[in-house]
Structures are given as structure tokens and as C-alpha cells.
Design an enzyme around this catalytic site. Structure first.
Site, PDB file in Angstrom:
ATOM      1  N   ASP A  37       0.847  -1.199   0.000  1.00  0.00           N
ATOM      2  CA  ASP A  37       0.000   0.000   0.000  1.00  0.00           C
ATOM      3  C   ASP A  37       0.882   1.249   0.000  1.00  0.00           C
ATOM      4  OD1 ASP A  37      -2.078   1.787   0.282  1.00  0.00           O
ATOM      5  OD2 ASP A  37      -2.913   0.859   2.096  1.00  0.00           O
ATOM      6  N   ASP A  38       0.775   2.046  -1.052  1.00  0.00           N
ATOM      7  CA  ASP A  38       1.506   3.322  -1.127  1.00  0.00           C
ATOM      8  C   ASP A  38       3.028   3.147  -1.172  1.00  0.00           C
ATOM      9  OD1 ASP A  38      -1.043   4.362  -0.890  1.00  0.00           O
ATOM     10  OD2 ASP A  38      -0.525   5.844   0.641  1.00  0.00           O
ATOM     11  N   CYS A  77      -6.043   4.096  -3.354  1.00  0.00           N
ATOM     12  CA  CYS A  77      -6.315   2.754  -2.831  1.00  0.00           C
ATOM     13  C   CYS A  77      -7.555   2.029  -3.354  1.00  0.00           C
ATOM     14  CB  CYS A  77      -6.425   2.804  -1.311  1.00  0.00           C
ATOM     15  SG  CYS A  77      -5.028   3.577  -0.491  1.00  0.00           S
ATOM     16  N   LYS A 129      -6.159  -5.401   4.451  1.00  0.00           N
ATOM     17  CA  LYS A 129      -7.012  -4.226   4.192  1.00  0.00           C
ATOM     18  C   LYS A 129      -8.065  -4.501   3.119  1.00  0.00           C
ATOM     19  CE  LYS A 129      -6.234   0.303   1.985  1.00  0.00           C
ATOM     20  NZ  LYS A 129      -5.362   1.499   1.976  1.00  0.00           N
ATOM     21  N   HIS A 131     -11.181  -1.976   2.261  1.00  0.00           N
ATOM     22  CA  HIS A 131     -11.377  -0.654   1.646  1.00  0.00           C
ATOM     23  C   HIS A 131     -12.291  -0.682   0.413  1.00  0.00           C
ATOM     24  CE1 HIS A 131      -9.467   3.549   0.768  1.00  0.00           C
ATOM     25  NE2 HIS A 131     -10.641   3.603   1.370  1.00  0.00           N
ATOM     26  N   HIS A 209       1.487   2.421   4.135  1.00  0.00           N
ATOM     27  CA  HIS A 209       0.569   3.565   4.239  1.00  0.00           C
ATOM     28  C   HIS A 209       0.724   4.191   5.632  1.00  0.00           C
ATOM     29  CE1 HIS A 209      -3.216   5.789   4.181  1.00  0.00           C
ATOM     30  NE2 HIS A 209      -3.503   5.362   2.965  1.00  0.00           N
ATOM     31  N   ASP A 267      -0.599  -0.858  -4.651  1.00  0.00           N
ATOM     32  CA  ASP A 267      -1.930  -0.432  -5.101  1.00  0.00           C
ATOM     33  C   ASP A 267      -1.917   0.925  -5.794  1.00  0.00           C
ATOM     34  OD1 ASP A 267      -1.495   1.117  -2.800  1.00  0.00           O
ATOM     35  OD2 ASP A 267      -3.613   1.090  -2.252  1.00  0.00           O
ATOM     36  N   ASN A 268      -0.860   1.698  -5.572  1.00  0.00           N
ATOM     37  CA  ASN A 268      -0.670   2.977  -6.270  1.00  0.00           C
ATOM     38  C   ASN A 268       0.765   3.413  -5.998  1.00  0.00           C
ATOM     39  OD1 ASN A 268      -2.725   3.737  -3.692  1.00  0.00           O
ATOM     40  ND2 ASN A 268      -0.770   4.832  -3.697  1.00  0.00           N
ATOM     41  N   LYS A 290       1.023   9.563  -5.810  1.00  0.00           N
ATOM     42  CA  LYS A 290      -0.331   9.098  -5.510  1.00  0.00           C
ATOM     43  C   LYS A 290      -1.309  10.253  -5.746  1.00  0.00           C
ATOM     44  CE  LYS A 290      -2.995   7.460  -1.481  1.00  0.00           C
ATOM     45  NZ  LYS A 290      -2.908   7.012  -0.089  1.00  0.00           N
TER      46      LYS A 290
HETATM   47 CA    CA Z   1      -2.739   2.990  -1.456  1.00  0.00          CA
END
Ligand code: CA
Length: 438
Positions: A37-38, A77, A129, A131, A209, A267-268, A290
Site C-alpha cells: 500500500d503506497d 487505494c 485491508k 477498503h 501507508h 496499489d498505487n 499518488k
Molecule cells: Ca494505497
């Protein structure tokens, strides 16, 4: 007579071997998705990172194929997770932004990868996660995941807190461990429980994240990083690398290495600009962050591994996207993608194995509010702010620094026309602009 008996024996041996070989081949592979994540584009060893060792992620990359143009279908996300689990551009069903609670979440008329894998006889789990909506009908256990351990929102503290919002199935649990360690523990337990049959494990870390939180165990690995944010980021990433190492060791222990198709990606892109969840990540040599459709927002570290099937130690340069994971998994499992699923992704196996030499996609597309983008071959069209639509040649200019729109109006027009055709099959966002990046 003797010859005839010998022949019969030989025939039996050959047939038996054939059946055994066929049986082994027939076992569908497990599917494991390791989602960061991130994570910054430059922040793992196989992408050139020097200050944060990621030996386990690097070993995974080395055991498989690394995509140099691996993309996600959105710059933050929730939309990219909706794309991942449906194999469709999330704009097709209005999931353009992060949900903000209430009834907002991935529409339940969309079939998830977990439902599709379960239909093929797979055990399914989300660890980490979600989301994709916290309404009761939108939770992981309602959306095809038989096992679930994790949290429903977009961000979560790593240290145990007072609020009980970590769930196992539908029950809140009192988690005592550092969250990344807990995600590892639960993933190992799932593999232990399901080693005898095909499983789909979606291991969705919240690392790296925000909030920036790490234990001394991991922080102490980085005495030389002085910047506090980068140091904590390094520690959180190191915890994730350990977790991935534990999963790989568990697969080896269970003799499942040959029988497991694994994906690793983020995810990004790294959040590096004000207004995002800045975490100390680095996207070099990409430009942007992002929340942007510049390369820094949507081009990510991306690996696919399957021992004995996917070539090891190779790079693959044609653009691919996370939407490809679902159809690849279905094909690997021996299933069949139906036309009425309306997938946008493709099965990557023939491409990475070399049977198909052409590019998996003529174009890739993005829409995110007022931003839009498309990639065609080396060309990238992008509108990321109010300065108009830009054109870059990524082969010569991966950092998107020289706008060639004026020099190549024909190329720009061609890509714009394709984008407009693609956009006809999208719908308006079904909830608003999502002011907060989570
Ligand atoms: Ca993310």
C-alpha cells in the site's frame, strides 16, 4: 510369451506414469496476491533501492518475471482494489474514488475474484485491508472470501489500540501484535489450514501507508537513516519484507512452490505531494505522486512468479495492468473467462512464457475526476492538472518532462480518440470526489 508379458508390464508402467504426471499437472495452482500500500516506485531492491534492504521481495522478483511497465488502474487505494478484484476498469461501474463510509463501496452486482475462484473450488481469504465498503452487504465475507482477517477502512494504526475494528470473519478481535506481524501470522495459518487444496490468498498489507508506526525490532535495522519519516518507512517496509519471507518459507515447507502463482505489486505510487498520505516514499525516476495520473501515481513495482511456469529472473517490458491478474488466475486454475464478464484484463501467461510475442494491450486507460491518461506503446497522453493534455514519449523520457503535444498532434489526436471510445463504456462516479486520500 515373455515378450508379451514384458510389453504388458511396460504398458502398465507408462500408463501409470502418464496418469500420475497428469494428476500432478491437473492440480490447479494456488493464487497468492501480495499487495503493498503506497509503496514508492524506487523503494524495493529490485527497483534499485539502496537504503532499505528488501531481500525477500527481491528473491521473489528473482524467482519470477518483473514488469518494467506494470500499472494499476487508478492513483489511489480503493479504485485500484475494485479493479483488481473485478478484472474491470473500476470506471465501468462508477468506483472512481475512495468510498467515504455509509452505503458507499464496490457495487454488489460486480462479481469478485474471490467469488470466481471459490466457484472453481478454491479456498479463499483476504488477510489485511479491504477498503471496498463497510456496509454489511459489502464486507469481505459477503463478497466471496470464506476467511477474513483485517480491517474494512482505508487506513489503520499498526499498534494495538482501544477500538476493536479488526475482524476475524464477522467477529471483532482484540489484536495484540504489530499489525504487519499479525497479517503474516494469519496468512501462515491460512496456508497451513488449506495446504492440501487450491487456495486464493489475497494478502493486502496496509504497509507502507500512514500512520507512520514501527516497532524497535524493525527501526533498529536502520541506524544509518537519519530522516525520521524515511527511517520509519524503512522499518514498516522491512516488516512487510519479513512477512513476505515467512509466506515464501511456508510455501516451501509445504512443498507448494511449484503449485503457487504469486503476484506482488503496490496499489498505487508513492504519496509524495501535499494533500496525500506522505510516508517518505520515493518514485524516482518517475514524476508525480499518488492521486495523480502521471507515472508516479500509477506505475508500480510489479512481479509475477510461478516456479516452473513463469520465466525466472526475466523482465517483461510491454505495459500490463493489475486488471490482468484475475483472468491470469482463472486461466491458471483451468477455468474459462466468459464474454459476459466483460473483463478488461487479459491472461498474461502466454505473454510472459513467450508463446505470444505481441503486446497484451494496444492501449491502457485511466480516468480520475478531471484527470485522464492513456498509454499506447511508448506514448503517454496525460491531463493531470489545468495545463491541458500533454504527450510524452516514455521510452526517451520516463520522467515525463518534455511535452511533445505540439510536435506530434496526430499521435495525440489518435490516442484521444481511443480514450473517448473507451470512455463511452464508463459511467459517472457513483459517489463524490473523495476529498481525503485514505
Ligand atoms: Ca494505497
Amino acid at each position: 510369451m515373455f515378450n508379451r508379458i514384458l510389453l504388458t508390464f511396460l504398458t502398465i508402467i507408462i500408463v501409470t506414469n502418464g496418469v500420475l504426471a497428469q494428476d500432478k499437472k491437473k492440480r490447479p495452482p494456488n493464487i497468492v496476491i501480495l499487495l503493498a500500500d503506497d509503496l514508492g516506485y524506487a523503494d524495493v531492491g529490485f527497483q534499485g533501492c539502496k537504503d532499505i534492504p528488501t531481500p525477500n521481495i527481491d528473491a521473489l522478483a528473482k524467482s519470477g518475471t518483473r514488469f518494467t511497465s506494470g500499472y494499476v488502474s487508478g492513483p489511489y487505494c480503493s479504485p485500484t482494489r475494485a479493479g483488481l478484484l473485478t478484472g474491470r476498469y473500476q470506471n465501468r461501474f462508477g468506483h472512481e474514488f475512495n468510498p467515504a463510509g455509509g452505503k458507499q463501496g464496490m457495487p454488489t452486482n460486480q462479481v469478485t475474484m474471490a467469488q470466481r475462484m471459490a466457484a472453481l473450488g478454491y479456498a479463499t481469504a483476504l488477510i489485511g485491508k479491504w477498503h471496498l465498503g463497510s456496509d454489511a452487504k459489502m464486507t469481505p465475507t459477503e463478497r466471496g472470501f470464506q476467511d477474513y482477517f483485517g480491517f474494512l477502512g482505508g487506513a489503520h494504526a499498526y499498534f494495538p489500540g482501544k477500538g476493536k475494528d479488526i475482524y476475524r470473519g464477522t467477529k471483532a478481535v482484540d489484536e495484540k501484535e504489530y499489525l504487519t506481524d499479525a497479517i503474516a501470522r494469519e496468512s501462515l495459518a491460512f496456508i497451513d489450514k488449506n495446504a492440501a487444496k487450491p487456495f486464493f490468498l489475497y494478502m493486502a498489507f496496509n504497509a507502507v501507508h500512514t500512520p507512520m508506526q514501527a516497532t524497535d525490532k524493525y527501526l533498529n535495522r536502520f541506524p544509518n537513516i537519519k530522516d525520521k519519516e524515511r527511517k520509519t518507512y524503512a522499518a514498516m517496509l522491512s516488516a512487510m519484507d519479513d512477512a513476505i519471507g515467512q509466506v515464501m518459507a511456508k510455501l516451501r515447507e509445504k512443498g507448494l512452490e511449484d503449485d503457487t502463482l504469486i503476484f506482488f505489486f503496490s496499489d498505487n505510487g508513492g504519496p509524495t505531494m501535499i494533500g496525500t498520505t506522505i510516508n517518505g516514499s520515493i518514485n524516482f525516476p518517475l514524476r508525480g505522486s499518488k492521486r495523480q495520473l502521471l507515472e508516479g501515481g500509477v506505475r508500480v513495482p510489479f512481479v509475477m512468479a510461478w516456479k516452473g511456469r513463469v520465466p525466472a529472473g526475466k523482465t517483461y517490458d510491454h505495459p500490463i495492468i493489475q486488471l490482468d491478474i484475475l483472468p491470469t488466475a482463472i486461466a491458471a486454475a483451468g477455468g474459462e473467462v466468459k464474454a459476459d464478464w466483460k473483463l478488461d484484463g487479459v491472461n498474461l501467461l502466454p505473454f510472459v512464457e513467450g508463446a505470444n510475442k505481441s503486446a497484451p494491450h494496444d492501449l491502457l486507460y485511466w480516468r480520475f475526476g478531471d484527470q485522464l491518461a492513456a498509454r499506447k506503446g511508448d506514448w503517454k497522453m496525460v491531463r493531470y492538472d489545468k495545463t491541458g493534455t500533454h504527450l510524452y514519449n516514455l521510452k526517451d523520457d520516463i520522467g515525463e518532462s518534455k511535452n511533445l503535444a505540439a510536435q506530434h498532434p496526430d499521435v495525440l489526436r489518435d490516442i484521444q480518440e481511443s480514450w473517448t471510445r473507451w470512455d463511452r463504456d464508463n459511467i459517472a462516479p457513483i459517489w463524490g470526489g473523495g476529498k481525503k486520500a485514505k
